[in-house]
Design a protein around this motif. Structure first.
Motif, PDB file in Angstrom:
ATOM      1  N   PRO A  98       0.826  -1.203   0.000  1.00 45.99           N
ATOM      2  CA  PRO A  98       0.000   0.000   0.000  1.00 45.99           C
ATOM      3  C   PRO A  98       0.868   1.264   0.000  1.00 45.99           C
ATOM      4  O   PRO A  98       1.921   1.295   0.628  1.00 45.99           O
ATOM      5  CB  PRO A  98      -0.793  -0.108   1.296  1.00 45.99           C
ATOM      6  N   VAL A  99       0.424   2.276  -0.735  1.00 42.18           N
ATOM      7  CA  VAL A  99       1.197   3.509  -0.830  1.00 42.18           C
ATOM      8  C   VAL A  99       0.389   4.692  -0.315  1.00 42.18           C
ATOM      9  O   VAL A  99      -0.832   4.714  -0.408  1.00 42.18           O
ATOM     10  CB  VAL A  99       1.646   3.806  -2.281  1.00 42.18           C
ATOM     11  N   GLN A 100       1.109   5.646   0.219  1.00 43.04           N
ATOM     12  CA  GLN A 100       0.497   6.900   0.634  1.00 43.04           C
ATOM     13  C   GLN A 100       0.539   7.878  -0.532  1.00 43.04           C
ATOM     14  O   GLN A 100       1.386   7.776  -1.421  1.00 43.04           O
ATOM     15  CB  GLN A 100       1.252   7.497   1.819  1.00 43.04           C
ATOM     16  N   VAL A 101      -0.342   8.843  -0.501  1.00 43.04           N
ATOM     17  CA  VAL A 101      -0.382   9.869  -1.535  1.00 43.04           C
ATOM     18  C   VAL A 101       0.964  10.592  -1.595  1.00 43.04           C
ATOM     19  O   VAL A 101       1.468  10.893  -2.673  1.00 43.04           O
ATOM     20  CB  VAL A 101      -1.538  10.866  -1.270  1.00 43.04           C
ATOM     21  N   ARG A 102       1.559  10.816  -0.451  1.00 42.22           N
ATOM     22  CA  ARG A 102       2.850  11.530  -0.380  1.00 42.22           C
ATOM     23  C   ARG A 102       3.919  10.824  -1.218  1.00 42.22           C
ATOM     24  O   ARG A 102       4.653  11.441  -1.959  1.00 42.22           O
ATOM     25  CB  ARG A 102       3.309  11.646   1.070  1.00 42.22           C
ATOM     26  N   MET A 103       3.994   9.493  -1.118  1.00 43.54           N
ATOM     27  CA  MET A 103       5.002   8.744  -1.867  1.00 43.54           C
ATOM     28  C   MET A 103       4.772   8.871  -3.370  1.00 43.54           C
ATOM     29  O   MET A 103       5.700   9.071  -4.137  1.00 43.54           O
ATOM     30  CB  MET A 103       4.977   7.268  -1.450  1.00 43.54           C
ATOM     31  N   VAL A 104       3.522   8.786  -3.790  1.00 39.55           N
ATOM     32  CA  VAL A 104       3.203   8.936  -5.209  1.00 39.55           C
ATOM     33  C   VAL A 104       3.564  10.353  -5.660  1.00 39.55           C
ATOM     34  O   VAL A 104       4.151  10.549  -6.725  1.00 39.55           O
ATOM     35  CB  VAL A 104       1.719   8.618  -5.489  1.00 39.55           C
ATOM     36  N   GLY A 105       3.239  11.338  -4.826  1.00 41.63           N
ATOM     37  CA  GLY A 105       3.576  12.724  -5.153  1.00 41.63           C
ATOM     38  C   GLY A 105       5.072  12.928  -5.306  1.00 41.63           C
ATOM     39  O   GLY A 105       5.526  13.620  -6.224  1.00 41.63           O
ATOM     40  N   GLU A 106       5.832  12.319  -4.418  1.00 41.05           N
ATOM     41  CA  GLU A 106       7.291  12.437  -4.522  1.00 41.05           C
ATOM     42  C   GLU A 106       7.798  11.818  -5.808  1.00 41.05           C
ATOM     43  O   GLU A 106       8.663  12.376  -6.479  1.00 41.05           O
ATOM     44  CB  GLU A 106       7.957  11.774  -3.306  1.00 41.05           C
ATOM     45  N   ARG A 107       7.245  10.668  -6.183  1.00 46.55           N
ATOM     46  CA  ARG A 107       7.658  10.009  -7.427  1.00 46.55           C
ATOM     47  C   ARG A 107       7.286  10.847  -8.649  1.00 46.55           C
ATOM     48  O   ARG A 107       7.959  10.795  -9.667  1.00 46.55           O
ATOM     49  CB  ARG A 107       7.005   8.637  -7.545  1.00 46.55           C
ATOM     50  N   LEU A 108       6.201  11.630  -8.526  1.00 42.70           N
ATOM     51  CA  LEU A 108       5.781  12.496  -9.633  1.00 42.70           C
ATOM     52  C   LEU A 108       6.528  13.827  -9.647  1.00 42.70           C
ATOM     53  O   LEU A 108       6.341  14.632 -10.537  1.00 42.70           O
ATOM     54  CB  LEU A 108       4.268  12.760  -9.549  1.00 42.70           C
ATOM     55  N   GLY A 109       7.359  14.057  -8.625  1.00 36.56           N
ATOM     56  CA  GLY A 109       8.128  15.293  -8.566  1.00 36.56           C
ATOM     57  C   GLY A 109       7.402  16.450  -7.906  1.00 36.56           C
ATOM     58  O   GLY A 109       7.808  17.597  -8.049  1.00 36.56           O
ATOM     59  N   LEU A 110       6.335  16.158  -7.169  1.00 34.14           N
ATOM     60  CA  LEU A 110       5.606  17.207  -6.463  1.00 34.14           C
ATOM     61  C   LEU A 110       6.313  17.541  -5.153  1.00 34.14           C
ATOM     62  O   LEU A 110       7.014  16.709  -4.590  1.00 34.14           O
ATOM     63  CB  LEU A 110       4.179  16.757  -6.160  1.00 34.14           C
ATOM     64  N   ASP A 111       6.123  18.757  -4.679  1.00 36.98           N
ATOM     65  CA  ASP A 111       6.687  19.165  -3.393  1.00 36.98           C
ATOM     66  C   ASP A 111       5.797  18.599  -2.297  1.00 36.98           C
ATOM     67  O   ASP A 111       4.780  19.187  -1.934  1.00 36.98           O
ATOM     68  CB  ASP A 111       6.754  20.693  -3.309  1.00 36.98           C
ATOM     69  N   ALA A 112       6.191  17.443  -1.784  1.00 30.87           N
ATOM     70  CA  ALA A 112       5.362  16.727  -0.811  1.00 30.87           C
ATOM     71  C   ALA A 112       5.344  17.401   0.551  1.00 30.87           C
ATOM     72  O   ALA A 112       4.527  17.060   1.396  1.00 30.87           O
ATOM     73  CB  ALA A 112       5.845  15.290  -0.682  1.00 30.87           C
ATOM     74  N   SER A 113       6.219  18.370   0.785  1.00 23.33           N
ATOM     75  CA  SER A 113       6.227  19.048   2.078  1.00 23.33           C
ATOM     76  C   SER A 113       5.075  20.047   2.198  1.00 23.33           C
ATOM     77  O   SER A 113       4.745  20.489   3.283  1.00 23.33           O
ATOM     78  CB  SER A 113       7.567  19.754   2.298  1.00 23.33           C
ATOM     79  N   VAL A 114       4.461  20.402   1.067  1.00 26.13           N
ATOM     80  CA  VAL A 114       3.331  21.337   1.067  1.00 26.13           C
ATOM     81  C   VAL A 114       2.054  20.528   0.854  1.00 26.13           C
ATOM     82  O   VAL A 114       1.841  19.956  -0.208  1.00 26.13           O
ATOM     83  CB  VAL A 114       3.486  22.397  -0.049  1.00 26.13           C
ATOM     84  N   ARG A 115       1.230  20.469   1.886  1.00 33.36           N
ATOM     85  CA  ARG A 115       0.027  19.632   1.832  1.00 33.36           C
ATOM     86  C   ARG A 115      -0.877  20.004   0.656  1.00 33.36           C
ATOM     87  O   ARG A 115      -1.435  19.148   0.001  1.00 33.36           O
ATOM     88  CB  ARG A 115      -0.733  19.735   3.142  1.00 33.36           C
ATOM     89  N   GLY A 116      -1.007  21.277   0.381  1.00 40.10           N
ATOM     90  CA  GLY A 116      -1.880  21.729  -0.696  1.00 40.10           C
ATOM     91  C   GLY A 116      -1.462  21.211  -2.061  1.00 40.10           C
ATOM     92  O   GLY A 116      -2.279  21.102  -2.972  1.00 40.10           O
ATOM     93  N   LYS A 117      -0.198  20.875  -2.217  1.00 34.26           N
ATOM     94  CA  LYS A 117       0.290  20.347  -3.493  1.00 34.26           C
ATOM     95  C   LYS A 117      -0.168  18.905  -3.696  1.00 34.26           C
ATOM     96  O   LYS A 117      -0.250  18.432  -4.821  1.00 34.26           O
ATOM     97  CB  LYS A 117       1.822  20.394  -3.553  1.00 34.26           C
ATOM     98  N   LEU A 118      -0.469  18.209  -2.597  1.00 36.99           N
ATOM     99  CA  LEU A 118      -0.863  16.806  -2.691  1.00 36.99           C
ATOM    100  C   LEU A 118      -2.368  16.606  -2.822  1.00 36.99           C
ATOM    101  O   LEU A 118      -2.818  15.545  -3.229  1.00 36.99           O
ATOM    102  CB  LEU A 118      -0.346  16.037  -1.469  1.00 36.99           C
ATOM    103  N   GLU A 119      -3.149  17.610  -2.474  1.00 35.64           N
ATOM    104  CA  GLU A 119      -4.605  17.438  -2.487  1.00 35.64           C
ATOM    105  C   GLU A 119      -5.164  17.129  -3.874  1.00 35.64           C
ATOM    106  O   GLU A 119      -6.035  16.255  -4.005  1.00 35.64           O
ATOM    107  CB  GLU A 119      -5.305  18.647  -1.859  1.00 35.64           C
ATOM    108  N   PRO A 120      -4.715  17.814  -4.952  1.00 32.98           N
ATOM    109  CA  PRO A 120      -5.220  17.423  -6.277  1.00 32.98           C
ATOM    110  C   PRO A 120      -4.855  15.978  -6.633  1.00 32.98           C
ATOM    111  O   PRO A 120      -5.652  15.265  -7.245  1.00 32.98           O
ATOM    112  CB  PRO A 120      -4.546  18.416  -7.234  1.00 32.98           C
TER     113      PRO A 120
END
Length: 146
Positions: A98-120
């Motif tokens: 199982p993966v968290q949204v944060r891990m997927v975001g990091e793999r996509l190159g999103l700034d995972a430290s900013v919660r608002g970047k992960l919501e979409p």
């Protein structure tokens, strides 16, 4: 006495030159930062063009074009999904568990430290789960459906 005047004058010249070089370096760094942003925009536009080439189904809602994410059972394969959704699905499938949204975001190159970047991204993953492509666990993590 003459040497001291020369030293003072030379130091003044070097201070002026250092100030000019500092200003020039700041301008170069600012332009470089702008180029990084421009490159990101071009990459996103290219990704959108690739996604449009696949021609995912879209409809108009309140005058805006909205992509339809098909239910898994309605289509033969994931080729009907827009490119960013296929990429999310691939990342979840590659994971060992199982993966968290944060891990997927990091793999996509999103700034995972900013919660608002992960919501979409969380919304996209939830939509994939709602359509049967992913499974959303009670703890908020996602797994790929077999």
């Amino acid at each position: 006495m003459r040497e001291r005047q020369w030293i003072t004058a030379r130091r003044s010249e070097l201070d002026t030159l250092a100030g000019q070089l500092t200003k020039q370096l700041q301008e170069v760094q600012a332009e470089r930062d702008e180029l990084v942003i421009a490159e990101r925009v071009l990459n996103r536009l290219a990704e959108q063009a690739d996604a449009e080439a696949v021609a995912p189904v879209s409809v108009k809602v309140a005058g805006r074009a909205v992509l339809l994410i098909p239910h898994r059972g309605d289509v033969g394969d994931e080729g009907a999904l827009p490119g960013d959704y296929r990429e999310i699905l691939a990342i979840v499938r590659e994971a060992d568990g199982p993966v968290q949204v944060r891990m997927v975001g990091e793999r996509l190159g999103l700034d995972a430290s900013v919660r608002g970047k992960l919501e979409p991204l969380r919304a996209k993953m939830t939509k994939l789960a709602d359509r049967g492509w992913l499974h959303k666990r009670g703890d908020g993590r996602f797994t790929a459906r077999p």
